[in-house]
Design a protein around this motif. Structure first.
Motif, mmCIF file in Angstrom:
data_model
loop_
_atom_site.group_PDB
_atom_site.id
_atom_site.type_symbol
_atom_site.label_atom_id
_atom_site.label_comp_id
_atom_site.label_asym_id
_atom_site.label_seq_id
_atom_site.Cartn_x
_atom_site.Cartn_y
_atom_site.Cartn_z
ATOM 1 N N GLU A 170 14.394 6.587 47.050
ATOM 2 C CA GLU A 170 15.010 5.269 46.872
ATOM 3 C C GLU A 170 14.433 4.601 45.626
ATOM 4 O OE1 GLU A 170 17.292 3.650 48.785
ATOM 5 O OE2 GLU A 170 17.411 5.045 50.467
ATOM 6 N N ILE A 171 15.188 3.662 45.074
ATOM 7 C CA ILE A 171 14.741 2.857 43.943
ATOM 8 C C ILE A 171 14.409 1.459 44.463
ATOM 9 C CG2 ILE A 171 15.405 1.827 41.739
ATOM 10 C CD1 ILE A 171 14.982 4.848 41.575
ATOM 11 N N LEU A 172 13.249 0.956 44.094
ATOM 12 C CA LEU A 172 12.796 -0.370 44.517
ATOM 13 C C LEU A 172 12.572 -1.217 43.276
ATOM 14 C CD1 LEU A 172 11.712 -2.302 46.748
ATOM 15 C CD2 LEU A 172 9.469 -1.274 46.360
ATOM 16 N N GLU A 173 13.232 -2.361 43.236
ATOM 17 C CA GLU A 173 13.061 -3.274 42.113
ATOM 18 C C GLU A 173 12.204 -4.458 42.566
ATOM 19 O OE1 GLU A 173 16.360 -4.064 39.344
ATOM 20 O OE2 GLU A 173 17.563 -2.823 40.712
ATOM 21 N N LEU B 31 2.667 -0.119 42.990
ATOM 22 C CA LEU B 31 3.188 -1.397 42.510
ATOM 23 C C LEU B 31 2.095 -2.215 41.824
ATOM 24 C CD1 LEU B 31 5.461 -2.419 45.522
ATOM 25 C CD2 LEU B 31 6.061 -1.130 43.482
ATOM 26 N N ASN B 32 0.853 -1.996 42.210
ATOM 27 C CA ASN B 32 -0.270 -2.665 41.551
ATOM 28 C C ASN B 32 -0.556 -2.061 40.183
ATOM 29 O OD1 ASN B 32 -1.927 -4.792 43.139
ATOM 30 N ND2 ASN B 32 -1.227 -3.346 44.670
ATOM 31 N N LYS B 33 -0.414 -0.757 40.073
ATOM 32 C CA LYS B 33 -0.668 -0.075 38.800
ATOM 33 C C LYS B 33 0.440 -0.352 37.793
ATOM 34 C CE LYS B 33 -3.000 3.845 40.943
ATOM 35 N NZ LYS B 33 -2.827 5.270 41.300
ATOM 36 N N GLY B 34 1.650 -0.609 38.292
ATOM 37 C CA GLY B 34 2.782 -0.839 37.394
ATOM 38 C C GLY B 34 3.382 0.443 36.849
ATOM 39 N N THR C 141 10.817 -1.471 38.108
ATOM 40 C CA THR C 141 11.683 -0.610 38.899
ATOM 41 C C THR C 141 10.889 0.646 39.246
ATOM 42 O OG1 THR C 141 13.582 -1.447 37.677
ATOM 43 C CG2 THR C 141 13.915 0.561 38.944
ATOM 44 N N TYR C 142 10.794 0.919 40.542
ATOM 45 C CA TYR C 142 9.939 2.003 41.029
ATOM 46 C C TYR C 142 10.750 2.985 41.860
ATOM 47 C CZ TYR C 142 6.279 -1.272 39.714
ATOM 48 O OH TYR C 142 5.478 -2.117 39.012
ATOM 49 N N GLN C 143 10.358 4.244 41.776
ATOM 50 C CA GLN C 143 10.953 5.272 42.612
ATOM 51 C C GLN C 143 10.039 5.483 43.810
ATOM 52 O OE1 GLN C 143 10.907 9.416 41.261
ATOM 53 N NE2 GLN C 143 13.085 9.521 41.770
ATOM 54 N N VAL C 144 10.628 5.428 45.009
ATOM 55 C CA VAL C 144 9.858 5.600 46.243
ATOM 56 C C VAL C 144 10.360 6.864 46.922
ATOM 57 C CG1 VAL C 144 9.114 4.527 48.389
ATOM 58 C CG2 VAL C 144 9.730 3.088 46.434
ATOM 59 N N ARG D 17 8.505 -8.787 53.630
ATOM 60 C CA ARG D 17 9.756 -9.109 54.331
ATOM 61 C C ARG D 17 10.882 -8.187 53.864
ATOM 62 N NH1 ARG D 17 9.833 -14.632 52.810
ATOM 63 N NH2 ARG D 17 7.833 -15.308 53.584
ATOM 64 N N GLU D 18 10.911 -7.890 52.575
ATOM 65 C CA GLU D 18 11.937 -6.996 52.029
ATOM 66 C C GLU D 18 11.789 -5.593 52.609
ATOM 67 O OE1 GLU D 18 13.395 -5.234 47.722
ATOM 68 O OE2 GLU D 18 12.310 -7.137 47.751
ATOM 69 N N LEU D 19 10.550 -5.120 52.743
ATOM 70 C CA LEU D 19 10.335 -3.791 53.328
ATOM 71 C C LEU D 19 10.852 -3.737 54.763
ATOM 72 C CD1 LEU D 19 6.759 -2.798 52.083
ATOM 73 C CD2 LEU D 19 8.969 -2.081 51.169
ATOM 74 N N VAL D 20 10.643 -4.814 55.521
ATOM 75 C CA VAL D 20 11.133 -4.866 56.901
ATOM 76 C C VAL D 20 12.659 -4.923 56.909
ATOM 77 C CG1 VAL D 20 11.193 -6.250 59.020
ATOM 78 C CG2 VAL D 20 9.028 -5.891 57.838
ATOM 79 N N SER D 21 13.253 -5.748 56.041
ATOM 80 C CA SER D 21 14.720 -5.873 56.026
ATOM 81 C C SER D 21 15.403 -4.569 55.612
ATOM 82 C CB SER D 21 15.159 -7.019 55.117
ATOM 83 O OG SER D 21 14.945 -6.704 53.761
#
Length: 157
Positions: A48-51, A110-113, A94-97, A63-67
């Motif tokens: 998945e892609i996470l922005e 997400l902390n490392k960027g 924009t991250y790939q998960v 909250r977004e992770l739960v939704s």
């Protein structure tokens, strides 16, 4: 009555030592439980892609992770962030998960960027207009050239 049965009164040192031992075991158990809960993989069946938008708070992120259904509840990760506040510094991008990524691994990325790098292939011999069309159809590429003519784009370049 207890002394008749062979029991003696415990000394205060033994009682305090027992309470201290119980306290330390509780702390160790709690830390182990936290680490176990945040080390569990998130609920993903495919990549998945996470922005992450600029200014997104850690609470909004959980909250977004739960939704999205990636985690069942946010209790563990939110409280982990209270003990380790440095993990709550999310970098926009924009991250790939990937499936089987743990909650803490995701937060560390997400902390490392370390944003996901997208690629696009321009076929040799294609025209500049075809490149622009390809760019306009490619998701996650920020469009800043729409509405400009080829000569206006060339001037900007």
């Amino acid at each position: 009555m207890l002394t008749k049965l062979g029991f003696t009164q415990p000394s205060y040192k033994k009682v305090l030592m027992g309470l201290f031992l119980i306290f330390m075991l509780s702390i160790y158990g709690g830390k182990t439980l936290f680490e176990n809960k945040i080390s569990q993989p998130i609920n993903l069946s495919k990549v998945e892609i996470l922005e992450i938008q600029q200014g997104l708070s850690f609470s909004q992120f959980t909250r977004e992770l739960v939704s999205k259904g990636w985690i069942n509840n946010r209790f563990w990760i939110r409280n982990y962030a209270r003990f380790y506040p440095e993990i709550a510094n999310l970098k926009a991008g924009t991250y790939q998960v990937k499936p089987n990524t743990s909650i803490i691994e995701l937060v560390e990325e997400l902390n490392k960027g370390n944003e996901h790098q997208f690629h696009i292939t321009f076929i040799e011999g294609s025209t500049f207009k075809e490149w622009l069309l390809l760019l306009s159809k490619t998701p996650y590429i920020k469009q800043t050239l729409q509405g400009l003519s080829v000569s206006e784009i060339a001037n900007r370049l």
